[in-house]
Design an enzyme around this catalytic site. Structure first.
Site, PDB file in Angstrom:
ATOM      1  N   ASP A  89      39.743  55.673  61.366  1.00  0.00           N
ATOM      2  CA  ASP A  89      39.598  56.616  60.244  1.00  0.00           C
ATOM      3  C   ASP A  89      40.477  57.846  60.459  1.00  0.00           C
ATOM      4  OD1 ASP A  89      38.602  57.768  57.915  1.00  0.00           O
ATOM      5  OD2 ASP A  89      36.740  58.460  58.846  1.00  0.00           O
ATOM      6  N   ARG A 127      45.885  59.862  42.566  1.00  0.00           N
ATOM      7  CA  ARG A 127      45.219  60.543  43.680  1.00  0.00           C
ATOM      8  C   ARG A 127      44.828  59.566  44.792  1.00  0.00           C
ATOM      9  NH1 ARG A 127      40.150  62.454  41.332  1.00  0.00           N
ATOM     10  NH2 ARG A 127      39.772  63.293  43.412  1.00  0.00           N
ATOM     11  N   LYS A 128      45.071  58.295  44.595  1.00  0.00           N
ATOM     12  CA  LYS A 128      44.613  57.283  45.558  1.00  0.00           C
ATOM     13  C   LYS A 128      45.711  56.936  46.562  1.00  0.00           C
ATOM     14  CE  LYS A 128      42.975  54.738  42.045  1.00  0.00           C
ATOM     15  NZ  LYS A 128      42.284  53.682  41.278  1.00  0.00           N
TER      16      LYS A 128
HETATM   17  C1  MFK Z   1      45.505  64.065  62.886  1.00  0.00           C
HETATM   18  C2  MFK Z   1      44.048  64.129  62.756  1.00  0.00           C
HETATM   19  C3  MFK Z   1      43.617  63.906  61.388  1.00  0.00           C
HETATM   20  C4  MFK Z   1      42.132  63.873  61.305  1.00  0.00           C
HETATM   21  C5  MFK Z   1      41.745  63.146  60.043  1.00  0.00           C
HETATM   22  C6  MFK Z   1      40.275  62.982  59.959  1.00  0.00           C
HETATM   23  C7  MFK Z   1      39.957  62.111  58.743  1.00  0.00           C
HETATM   24  C8  MFK Z   1      38.487  61.943  58.589  1.00  0.00           C
HETATM   25  C9  MFK Z   1      38.245  61.515  57.167  1.00  0.00           C
HETATM   26  C10 MFK Z   1      36.782  61.360  56.906  1.00  0.00           C
HETATM   27  O1  MFK Z   1      36.086  60.795  57.687  1.00  0.00           O
HETATM   28  S1  MFK Z   1      36.179  61.967  55.422  1.00  0.00           S
HETATM   29  C11 MFK Z   1      34.418  61.649  55.595  1.00  0.00           C
HETATM   30  C12 MFK Z   1      33.982  60.369  54.931  1.00  0.00           C
HETATM   31  N1  MFK Z   1      34.202  60.420  53.486  1.00  0.00           N
HETATM   32  C13 MFK Z   1      33.360  61.037  52.646  1.00  0.00           C
HETATM   33  O2  MFK Z   1      32.359  61.601  53.045  1.00  0.00           O
HETATM   34  C14 MFK Z   1      33.743  61.013  51.201  1.00  0.00           C
HETATM   35  C15 MFK Z   1      32.513  60.925  50.277  1.00  0.00           C
HETATM   36  N2  MFK Z   1      32.978  60.640  48.917  1.00  0.00           N
HETATM   37  C16 MFK Z   1      33.410  61.637  48.119  1.00  0.00           C
HETATM   38  O3  MFK Z   1      33.361  62.812  48.443  1.00  0.00           O
HETATM   39  C17 MFK Z   1      33.984  61.237  46.798  1.00  0.00           C
HETATM   40  O4  MFK Z   1      33.477  59.981  46.400  1.00  0.00           O
HETATM   41  C18 MFK Z   1      35.528  61.178  46.846  1.00  0.00           C
HETATM   42  C19 MFK Z   1      36.093  62.549  47.165  1.00  0.00           C
HETATM   43  C20 MFK Z   1      36.028  60.156  47.861  1.00  0.00           C
HETATM   44  C21 MFK Z   1      36.038  60.755  45.459  1.00  0.00           C
HETATM   45  O5  MFK Z   1      35.398  61.565  44.498  1.00  0.00           O
HETATM   46  P1  MFK Z   1      36.234  62.192  43.294  1.00  0.00           P
HETATM   47  O6  MFK Z   1      35.220  62.705  42.317  1.00  0.00           O
HETATM   48  O7  MFK Z   1      37.254  63.126  43.781  1.00  0.00           O
HETATM   49  O8  MFK Z   1      37.021  60.948  42.701  1.00  0.00           O
HETATM   50  P2  MFK Z   1      36.564  59.959  41.548  1.00  0.00           P
HETATM   51  O9  MFK Z   1      35.183  59.444  41.758  1.00  0.00           O
HETATM   52  O10 MFK Z   1      36.883  60.616  40.251  1.00  0.00           O
HETATM   53  O11 MFK Z   1      37.557  58.744  41.785  1.00  0.00           O
HETATM   54  C22 MFK Z   1      38.971  58.927  41.687  1.00  0.00           C
HETATM   55  C23 MFK Z   1      39.583  57.547  41.663  1.00  0.00           C
HETATM   56  O12 MFK Z   1      39.331  56.923  42.932  1.00  0.00           O
HETATM   57  C24 MFK Z   1      38.573  55.720  42.739  1.00  0.00           C
HETATM   58  N3  MFK Z   1      37.598  55.637  43.824  1.00  0.00           N
HETATM   59  C25 MFK Z   1      36.792  56.617  44.283  1.00  0.00           C
HETATM   60  N4  MFK Z   1      36.042  56.171  45.301  1.00  0.00           N
HETATM   61  C26 MFK Z   1      36.370  54.879  45.464  1.00  0.00           C
HETATM   62  C27 MFK Z   1      35.947  53.868  46.351  1.00  0.00           C
HETATM   63  N5  MFK Z   1      35.017  54.092  47.288  1.00  0.00           N
HETATM   64  N6  MFK Z   1      36.499  52.642  46.245  1.00  0.00           N
HETATM   65  C28 MFK Z   1      37.457  52.399  45.320  1.00  0.00           C
HETATM   66  N7  MFK Z   1      37.920  53.324  44.442  1.00  0.00           N
HETATM   67  C29 MFK Z   1      37.365  54.532  44.517  1.00  0.00           C
HETATM   68  C30 MFK Z   1      37.886  55.916  41.392  1.00  0.00           C
HETATM   69  O13 MFK Z   1      37.576  54.655  40.807  1.00  0.00           O
HETATM   70  C31 MFK Z   1      38.970  56.639  40.626  1.00  0.00           C
HETATM   71  O14 MFK Z   1      39.962  55.717  40.228  1.00  0.00           O
HETATM   72  P3  MFK Z   1      40.729  55.880  38.835  1.00  0.00           P
HETATM   73  O15 MFK Z   1      41.443  57.218  38.904  1.00  0.00           O
HETATM   74  O16 MFK Z   1      41.668  54.720  38.782  1.00  0.00           O
HETATM   75  O17 MFK Z   1      39.683  55.859  37.771  1.00  0.00           O
END
Ligand code: MFK
Length: 246
Positions: free
Chosen positions: A161, A206-207
């Site tokens: 991740d 945004r994806k």
């Molecule tokens: C060098 C070191 C770097 C360190 C990096 C560390 C990285 C660590 C990263 C993480 O672990 S983050 C923690 C785990 N993730 C979360 O807790 C995220 C929880 N989920 C959310 O906050 C929201 O669901 C999210 C921000 C991901 C999306 O919400 P939004 O309201 O911004 O987006 P929206 O629901 O409008 O969806 C935008 C598009 O993405 C698609 N989408 C969203 N979630 C999806 C999903 N799960 N699967 C497939 N498609 C998805 C959605 O269908 C849509 O597609 P379209 O534009 O084509 O209509």
């Protein structure tokens, strides 16, 4: 301006990935792009916190050997070592960091939450900006145990991740993991060294779609493979967009 965008786009062509993503990559002939990742000077100035992505006595010979190879490849700018800190926000490029207005002071970055060297996540990441690719050298310590003697699947998920997350941050700025799908193929012995090799496959609005393979040092053993979807939260913070703007 255009040249910068074109060179990044070229980095996505599949041919560059033809070599199995496991064994450490050979030296690249591609011209070194602008060092978009965090402009490392900004990460290494006096007053910055301790950088954990540097060799320490717990690193095995395999880890040191791979580190030295990547460090050599970093000399011409093709690869860039990514500094690593014990607070999440410090990993972010300055421009992305500014998007976080208030930051708690009592938190630790999950992968850097043990103080003793060698017992948890020992890793260093190298970014290839042209290929939108990050290779993470990972040595799981004894506190990451799952099945006896082997790394816990959750720890493998965490390093994947974070590695694909690094790629997504590079490509799109402020992002969060929306989906992470992992196939575990072979267990990872504690204390061994694996390469977590990730790249951005494509960006649609945004994806950000990414893929990743985890292989042993000689590339012969596939430990895990993954795909990931990250969602861009703030379209103003992409380093790529920054690089392409006048
Ligand atoms: C060098 C070191 C770097 C360190 C990096 C560390 C990285 C660590 C990263 C993480 O672990 S983050 C923690 C785990 N993730 C979360 O807790 C995220 C929880 N989920 C959310 O906050 C929201 O669901 C999210 C921000 C991901 C999306 O919400 P939004 O309201 O911004 O987006 P929206 O629901 O409008 O969806 C935008 C598009 O993405 C698609 N989408 C969203 N979630 C999806 C999903 N799960 N699967 C497939 N498609 C998805 C959605 O269908 C849509 O597609 P379209 O534009 O084509 O209509």
């Amino acid at each position: 301006m255009l040249r910068g965008c074109v060179s990044l786009a070229r980095g996505l062509r599949p041919g560059l990935r033809a070599a199995p993503h496991g064994a450490w990559p050979g030296p690249r002939l591609a011209a070194a792009p602008q060092p978009f990742w965090g402009h490392t000077a900004g990460f290494s100035q006096l007053g910055r916190p301790k950088d954990f992505a540097l060799p320490n006595p717990s690193w095995s010979q395999d880890m040191m050997s791979l580190y030295n190879k990547f460090a050599e490849m970093a000399k011409d700018g093709t690869w860039k070592r990514i500094p690593s800190y014990d607070r999440s926000v410090d990993h972010l490029p300055e421009r992305v960091r500014q998007a976080f207005k208030e930051v708690r002071q009592d938190t630790r970055f999950f992968l850097r939450n043990t103080d003793a060297e060698g017992i948890g996540f020992e890793y260093v990441m190298f970014l290839n900006p042209t290929e939108k690719r990050i290779v993470c050298l990972f040595q799981p310590g004894p506190y990451l145990e799952g099945v006896s003697g082997f790394a816990h699947g959750g720890s493998i998920a965490a390093i994947i991740d974070s590695t694909v997350g690094g790629c997504a941050i590079f490509a799109a700025g402020k992002v969060m993991t929306a989906n992470l799908s992992i196939n575990y193929r072979n267990p990872i012995p504690l204390g061994s060294v694996v390469l977590v090799d990730s790249k951005v496959d494509r960006i649609e609005g945004r994806k950000v779609f990414l893929s990743c393979e985890v292989r042993n040092v000689d590339g012969q053993t596939l430990h895990a493979e993954a795909t990931a979807l990250f969602i861009q939260l703030d379209t103003k913070t992409s380093q790529q967009q920054e690089a392409c703007s006048p």
